[in-house]
Design an enzyme around this catalytic site. Structure first.
Site, PDB file in Angstrom:
ATOM      1  N   ASP A 109      -2.838 -18.535   0.438  1.00 23.01           N
ATOM      2  CA  ASP A 109      -3.903 -19.157  -0.371  1.00 23.01           C
ATOM      3  C   ASP A 109      -4.517 -20.382   0.421  1.00 23.01           C
ATOM      4  OD1 ASP A 109      -1.341 -20.495  -0.340  1.00 23.01           O
ATOM      5  OD2 ASP A 109      -1.363 -21.075  -2.310  1.00 23.01           O
TER       6      ASP A 109
ATOM      7  N   ASP B 280     -12.029  -9.108   4.657  1.00 21.80           N
ATOM      8  CA  ASP B 280     -13.496  -9.133   3.796  1.00 21.80           C
ATOM      9  C   ASP B 280     -13.893 -10.787   3.998  1.00 21.80           C
ATOM     10  OD1 ASP B 280     -13.206  -6.512   3.589  1.00 21.80           O
ATOM     11  OD2 ASP B 280     -14.307  -6.642   1.388  1.00 21.80           O
TER      12      ASP B 280
ATOM     13  N   TYR C 135       0.873  -1.231   0.204  1.00 27.83           N
ATOM     14  CA  TYR C 135      -0.011   0.004  -0.044  1.00 27.83           C
ATOM     15  C   TYR C 135       1.039   1.284   0.110  1.00 27.83           C
ATOM     16  CZ  TYR C 135      -4.702  -2.092   0.934  1.00 27.83           C
ATOM     17  OH  TYR C 135      -5.857  -2.562   0.827  1.00 27.83           O
TER      18      TYR C 135
ATOM     19  N   LYS D  22       3.061 -15.562   2.506  1.00 21.16           N
ATOM     20  CA  LYS D  22       3.436 -16.348   1.144  1.00 21.16           C
ATOM     21  C   LYS D  22       4.945 -16.322   1.284  1.00 21.16           C
ATOM     22  CE  LYS D  22       1.948 -17.978  -2.795  1.00 21.16           C
ATOM     23  NZ  LYS D  22       0.980 -19.083  -2.943  1.00 21.16           N
TER      24      LYS D  22
ATOM     25  N   ASP E  30      -6.041  -7.215   4.271  1.00 26.20           N
ATOM     26  CA  ASP E  30      -7.526  -6.536   3.459  1.00 26.20           C
ATOM     27  C   ASP E  30      -8.465  -7.658   3.234  1.00 26.20           C
ATOM     28  OD1 ASP E  30      -8.788  -4.447   2.628  1.00 26.20           O
ATOM     29  OD2 ASP E  30      -7.835  -4.687   0.656  1.00 26.20           O
TER      30      ASP E  30
HETATM   31  C1  IPM Z   1     -10.373  -1.237   4.325  1.00 24.45           C
HETATM   32  C2  IPM Z   1     -10.703  -0.533   2.808  1.00 24.45           C
HETATM   33  C3  IPM Z   1      -9.510   0.124   2.399  1.00 24.45           C
HETATM   34  C4  IPM Z   1      -8.280  -0.607   2.410  1.00 24.45           C
HETATM   35  C5  IPM Z   1      -9.532   1.243   1.161  1.00 24.45           C
HETATM   36  C6  IPM Z   1     -10.855   1.894   1.281  1.00 24.45           C
HETATM   37  C7  IPM Z   1      -8.497   1.759   0.959  1.00 24.45           C
HETATM   38  O1  IPM Z   1     -10.793  -1.587   1.862  1.00 24.45           O
HETATM   39  O2  IPM Z   1     -10.038  -0.502   5.415  1.00 24.45           O
HETATM   40  O3  IPM Z   1     -10.257  -2.560   4.501  1.00 24.45           O
HETATM   41  O4  IPM Z   1      -7.937  -1.203   1.470  1.00 24.45           O
HETATM   42  O5  IPM Z   1      -7.356  -0.649   3.298  1.00 24.45           O
HETATM   43 MN    MN Z   2     -10.773  -3.599   2.736  1.00 25.75          MN
END
Ligand code: IPM
Ligand code: MN
Length: 360
Positions: free
Chosen positions: A222, A250, A143, A190, A246
């Site tokens: 993975d 999710d 990032y 990884k 990240d």
């Molecule tokens: C998160 C979001 C952010 C990230 C984006 C909005 C930049 O997806 O907080 O997980 O990738 O960190």
């Molecule tokens: Mn995210």
């Protein structure tokens, strides 16, 4: 300390609606426990770009730096999502804020609620009893490495780099959390391919010497992506680098039944920011249907951080009470549901009245 300065950044989409319930509830906590929360509002994200041209205006950064903690809603707007070439983007505001405040550890807890198990697309017996803490490194890695596009050569670059000092602090934090829990820490990496992952392993192994009571294991990302939904109960605390964290967080949110429930804390040495995991959900903006629970539980993490343990406990109990009694938004019960502000008020009132009757 009984008085706290809170920076409030509602942001975009449903951000303002859910954050509004959190400040309402903080006022109720203040009344019940005799604390004062002083809110100072700042612009951030698409909202800030439209008004000032800057996703993180200097004034907002200043407000955050002068606060005890930051309460944040969400960022993102369709006008940018559909235009990946836009030079100024809402996300830049959030990334810059994380970096400027040194918020190196993003903590994402994940639990199932008894009454919501069947909301998850995963089988009850797979997810029931899951209790995971994800520690994601937040201010380094791919990032924040150099990025550039060499038009002539036709190459684009995003450099992923880590040094020891960027890895060690969050690893310590994750070990300490594991000590308070089931004493198991999994590094997701990884290391069969990436040098940065090999460094993470090395640093983790060294630090493990200081926490002999915690079992440390390693899993390739993975495989971890598969294990998380195949057998989530095998995990206790997870630590991982920025981008893996990240993605898997999710994925892991599916276990809880609704992404509208999941809070997060981003912690640094001097400041901390609390935000729901869900995004700005622009389709729902202004409709009063957004689930405020993720923001409210992020507020509970803020109370932990401010060391207001009783208040944090009370808030979590109140949220559970609302959920178990089906006082929820449409995402959790389409047959009978309440609006964003009805759910927030229910929780706020429950805090006030149950605390009063407790003391009388
Ligand atoms: C998160 C979001 C952010 C990230 C984006 C909005 C930049 O997806 O907080 O997980 O990738 O960190
Ligand atoms: Mn995210």
């Amino acid at each position: 300390k009984t008085s706290f300065k809170i920076a409030v950044l509602p942001g975009d989409g449903i951000g303002p609606e859910v954050v509004n319930e959190s400040t309402k509830i903080l006022n109720a906590i203040g009344e019940a426990f005799n604390y004062t929360f002083e809110f100072t509002y700042g612009l951030m994200g698409a909202e800030a770009i439209f008004k000032t041209g800057n996703p993180l205006p200097e004034e907002t950064l200043q407000i955050c730096k002068e606060s005890d903690a930051v309460l944040f809603g969400a960022i993102g707007d369709p006008s940018f999502d559909n235009n990946p070439d836009a030079k100024v983007r809402p996300e830049q505001g959030l990334l810059k804020l994380r970096k400027e405040l040194g918020l190196f550890a993003n903590i994402r807890p994940l639990k199932t609620y008894a009454s919501l198990i069947d909301k998850s697309p995963l089988k009850r017996e797979v997810i029931e009893g899951t209790d995971i803490q994800i520690f994601r490194e937040l201010v380094s890695g791919i990032y924040f490495g150099e990025k550039f596009t060499d038009e002539e050569a036709g190459y684009a670059y995003d450099i992923c780099k880590y040094n020891r000092d960027e890895i060690a602090p969050i690893v310590h934090m994750a070990f300490q959390e594991a000590q308070k829990r089931r004493k198991k820490l999994t590094l997701i990496d990884k290391a069969n391919v990436l040098d940065t992952s090999r460094l993470w392993r090395k640093v983790c192994k060294e630090i493990a010497q200081e926490y002999p009571d915690v079992e440390l294991d390693f899993m390739f990302v993975d495989n971890a992506a598969m294990q998380l939904i195949l057998n989530p109960k095998q995990f206790d605390v997870i630590v991982t680098e920025n981008m893996f964290g990240d993605i898997i967080s999710d994925e892991a949110s599916v276990i809880g039944g609704s992404i509208g429930l999941l809070p997060s804390a981003s912690i640094g040495n001097e400041n901390a920011l609390f935000e729901p995991i869900h995004g700005s959900y622009p389709q729902a903006k202004g409709k009063g249907i957004a689930n405020p629970v993720a923001s409210v539980l992020s507020t509970a993490m803020m109370l932990d951080y401010l060391e207001l343990d009783q208040a944090a406990e009370k808030l979590r109990q109140s949220v559970e009470y609302a959920i178990e009694n089906k006082y929820v938004t449409v995402d959790l019960n389409a047959d009978q549901y309440y609006s964003t502000s009805e759910v927030g008020s229910f929780i706020a009132d429950y805090i006030k009245y149950s605390e009063k009757s407790y003391y009388n």
